[in-house]
Design a protein around this motif. Structure first.
Motif, PDB file in Angstrom:
ATOM      1  N   ASP A 181      89.259  -0.397  30.806  1.00 31.00           N
ATOM      2  CA  ASP A 181      88.284  -0.798  31.824  1.00 31.00           C
ATOM      3  C   ASP A 181      87.534   0.386  32.427  1.00 31.00           C
ATOM      4  O   ASP A 181      86.481   0.207  33.050  1.00 31.00           O
ATOM      5  CB  ASP A 181      88.983  -1.578  32.946  1.00 31.00           C
ATOM      6  N   ILE A 182      88.079   1.600  32.255  1.00 33.60           N
ATOM      7  CA  ILE A 182      87.384   2.786  32.755  1.00 33.60           C
ATOM      8  C   ILE A 182      86.108   3.040  31.961  1.00 33.60           C
ATOM      9  O   ILE A 182      85.161   3.653  32.468  1.00 33.60           O
ATOM     10  CB  ILE A 182      88.315   4.028  32.692  1.00 33.60           C
ATOM     11  N   VAL A 183      86.073   2.553  30.716  1.00 31.67           N
ATOM     12  CA  VAL A 183      84.942   2.840  29.828  1.00 31.67           C
ATOM     13  C   VAL A 183      83.624   2.397  30.449  1.00 31.67           C
ATOM     14  O   VAL A 183      82.665   3.171  30.522  1.00 31.67           O
ATOM     15  CB  VAL A 183      85.161   2.172  28.458  1.00 31.67           C
ATOM     16  N   GLU A 184      83.549   1.132  30.896  1.00 26.30           N
ATOM     17  CA  GLU A 184      82.296   0.640  31.492  1.00 26.30           C
ATOM     18  C   GLU A 184      82.017   1.306  32.829  1.00 26.30           C
ATOM     19  O   GLU A 184      80.852   1.558  33.185  1.00 26.30           O
ATOM     20  CB  GLU A 184      82.349  -0.880  31.663  1.00 26.30           C
ATOM     21  N   ASP A 185      83.070   1.606  33.591  1.00 25.43           N
ATOM     22  CA  ASP A 185      82.891   2.302  34.865  1.00 25.43           C
ATOM     23  C   ASP A 185      82.239   3.661  34.641  1.00 25.43           C
ATOM     24  O   ASP A 185      81.314   4.055  35.362  1.00 25.43           O
ATOM     25  CB  ASP A 185      84.246   2.460  35.553  1.00 25.43           C
ATOM     26  N   SER A 186      82.699   4.361  33.620  1.00 29.31           N
ATOM     27  CA  SER A 186      82.127   5.662  33.290  1.00 29.31           C
ATOM     28  C   SER A 186      80.725   5.525  32.706  1.00 29.31           C
ATOM     29  O   SER A 186      79.840   6.343  32.988  1.00 29.31           O
ATOM     30  CB  SER A 186      83.035   6.389  32.288  1.00 29.31           C
ATOM     31  N   GLU A 187      80.517   4.461  31.908  1.00 31.41           N
ATOM     32  CA  GLU A 187      79.199   4.270  31.303  1.00 31.41           C
ATOM     33  C   GLU A 187      78.128   4.050  32.363  1.00 31.41           C
ATOM     34  O   GLU A 187      76.994   4.532  32.236  1.00 31.41           O
ATOM     35  CB  GLU A 187      79.240   3.083  30.339  1.00 31.41           C
ATOM     36  N   VAL A 188      78.477   3.321  33.437  1.00 27.67           N
ATOM     37  CA  VAL A 188      77.531   3.133  34.537  1.00 27.67           C
ATOM     38  C   VAL A 188      77.166   4.468  35.165  1.00 27.67           C
ATOM     39  O   VAL A 188      76.013   4.716  35.528  1.00 27.67           O
ATOM     40  CB  VAL A 188      78.137   2.180  35.596  1.00 27.67           C
ATOM     41  N   GLN A 189      78.141   5.381  35.269  1.00 27.35           N
ATOM     42  CA  GLN A 189      77.920   6.664  35.936  1.00 27.35           C
ATOM     43  C   GLN A 189      77.231   7.685  35.042  1.00 27.35           C
ATOM     44  O   GLN A 189      76.389   8.461  35.504  1.00 27.35           O
ATOM     45  CB  GLN A 189      79.261   7.228  36.409  1.00 27.35           C
ATOM     46  N   THR A 190      77.602   7.708  33.741  1.00 32.96           N
ATOM     47  CA  THR A 190      77.125   8.779  32.857  1.00 32.96           C
ATOM     48  C   THR A 190      76.096   8.324  31.833  1.00 32.96           C
ATOM     49  O   THR A 190      75.413   9.158  31.231  1.00 32.96           O
ATOM     50  CB  THR A 190      78.301   9.404  32.086  1.00 32.96           C
ATOM     51  N   GLY A 191      76.026   6.988  31.596  1.00 32.44           N
ATOM     52  CA  GLY A 191      75.119   6.493  30.568  1.00 32.44           C
ATOM     53  C   GLY A 191      75.688   6.584  29.171  1.00 32.44           C
ATOM     54  O   GLY A 191      74.997   6.295  28.191  1.00 32.44           O
TER      55      GLY A 191
END
Length: 477
Positions: A365-375
């Motif tokens: 679940d961290i994957v999408e959280d990071s994707e929102v922040q880093t693209g």
């Protein structure tokens, strides 16, 4: 892009069976490698330890590199499967030759072979394990389906490792630890099982390749940019919380695994047959955890569920030892004592495995959280980080257990009747205190994990809106 919201049973089984490969390897390296090379083949224990440390140093570099590489690979077979197929033969061959060294080599002369094989095993498994576990975040974005995926993964990891261990100890060695042919046969059987597990995982998830996430757009990469992106990715607060929590949890696991034989044989006075019964009970633990983890995750959410399960599990584990210290358990040698410890062991290990399943799903679940922040999607880097901390923290738990034994005055080779009542009591206190401290720190760390069911859905909504905006073109805004 079509989302695979809830993978079917066949996909979950294939992905889960892939975990058996890592379970078999970890079981062999954690419990038998040092014993086999030092006690059976005569390599000084210090050299065996040095080989393992040097192999771990290679892991420190290879894990994040393979994770980043698999996040950015562009092929017709996607990002993950080329690594999985490429590792298929090397993982099996390297593990086979680890337990089947050349004839004529003994003692210190085996050190170069051991060092080479441990490095090759670590490298080959990195190329398989990191990309394959990263699939958990790609096969589905559904909050609960990810818990189910990781539950199957951990179940087969425990099941595979335990089954091969029982095969070795009960059948292949034939009550003789010096039976070289038994060890060699173990290497053959284990390597075949590893090969089959990797193949099933790769083939069973292959049909999903067209639906998996695409790599980021091609861009000019330099060493500085690569490491800059890695550091930006792992700076995610939820990842840091899980990273440190995993370290603390595995220190507790190391203490428990190292002192387990001492607690069972010295503290409880169990016979080898009774200890074997406790080992077999772990099968029931794995089945219970496979059922429990998805239910807990769906009912409480992953973070809260992991904390609840953790509190119960890590209160239950040292409870018999504490009750014995207080004089509240039946005496050693009674059937009632064995039944109590067996029941506690089965349920406690089930809760520990369930916690691991929930924590593994939390990484996805961290994957999408990071994707929102880093693209960027960085499944490989996140799972590589957790994979490496697992390997690194094993030694910390063993070291802590060694300190407890030293304080208790229990040295290698001491017979149970040579150990004083005071030493036994100190062993129990150290065991209980070590577990409670490590697990308490783990639960404190995981409390800083920020992603809930609601925030995960918010992240998915933001990413869908961004994808829609990009598809409509720059003028859409």
């Amino acid at each position: 892009m079509t989302e695979l919201r809830k993978p079917g049973l066949a996909t979950r089984l294939a992905f889960g069976i892939g975990g058996a490969a890592d379970g078999i390897k970890n079981n062999g390296f954690d419990y038998f490698l040092l014993f086999f090379y030092s006690q059976i083949l005569g390599v000084p224990a210090g050299l065996v330890g040095l080989a393992l440390i040097l192999a771990l140093a290679v892991d420190a570099v290879s894990d994040p590199v393979v994770g980043y590489w698999s996040d950015n690979l562009r092929t017709k077979m996607g990002r993950r499967h080329p690594f999985m197929y490429g590792a298929l033969i090397p993982v099996a061959l390297a593990y086979f030759f680890t337990w089947n060294p050349p004839d004529g080599l003994m003692g210190s002369g085996l050190f170069p072979w051991l060092l080479t094989m441990t490095i090759l095993v670590r490298l080959a498994f990195t190329f398989y394990e990191v990309p394959s576990t990263a699939l958990a975040a790609e096969l589905t974005q559904d909050y609960d389906a990810r818990t189910s995926l990781m539950s199957f993964r951990y179940f087969f990891g425990w099941f595979g490792g335990l089954s091969i261990q029982i095969l070795l100890l009960w059948f292949l060695l034939q009550n003789d630890f010096t039976n070289l042919q038994g060890w060699h046969t173990y290497g053959l059987v284990a390597s075949i099982c590893i090969l089959l597990a990797v193949l099933i995982c790769a083939l069973g998830t292959h049909r999903h390749i067209p639906h998996l996430k695409a790599p980021p757009a091609a861009r000019q990469l330099t060493i500085g940019k690569i490491f800059g992106e890695i550091m930006e990715t792992v700076a995610n607060p939820s990842f840091r919380a899980l990273f440190v929590a995993t370290l603390c949890g595995l220190i507790a696991t190391g203490i428990s695994a190292t002192l387990n034989q001492y607690i069972n044989s010295i503290y409880w006075g169990f016979s080898p047959k009774q200890i074997a019964g406790l080992t077999i009970g772990v099968y029931a633990s794995a089945v219970l955890a496979l059922i429990l983890a998805p239910i807990v995750g769906k009912t409480f959410g992953k973070k809260r569920g992991a904390i609840v399960v953790g509190i119960v599990a890590f209160t239950l584990a040292p409870a018999p030892v504490i009750l014995r210290l207080l004089g509240l358990l039946p005496p050693n040698g009674t059937e009632a004592l064995y039944i109590i410890v067996l029941c506690v062991t089965v349920f406690d290990v089930a809760l520990i495995i369930a916690y691991q399943m929930l924590a593994g799903s939390m990484v996805a679940d961290i994957v999408e959280d990071s994707e929102v922040q880093t693209g960027r999607r960085s499944e490989g880097i996140f799972f590589a980080g957790i994979s490496f901390i697992r390997k690194l923290s094993q030694g910390a738990g063993v070291l802590t257990a060694s300190i407890i034994l030293s304080i208790a005055g229990i040295s290698a080779g001491m017979a149970p009747d040579q150990i004083t009542e005071g030493a036994t009591r100190t062993l129990g206190i150290g065991y209980a205190a070590g577990l409670l401290t490590s697990w308490a720190l783990m639960l404190v760390c995981i409390s800083f994990y920020r992603i809930s069911r609601t925030s995960h859905e918010d992240n998915l909504t933001k990413l869908r809106a961004l994808e829609a905006s990009e598809e409509m073109g720059p003028g859409s805004q």
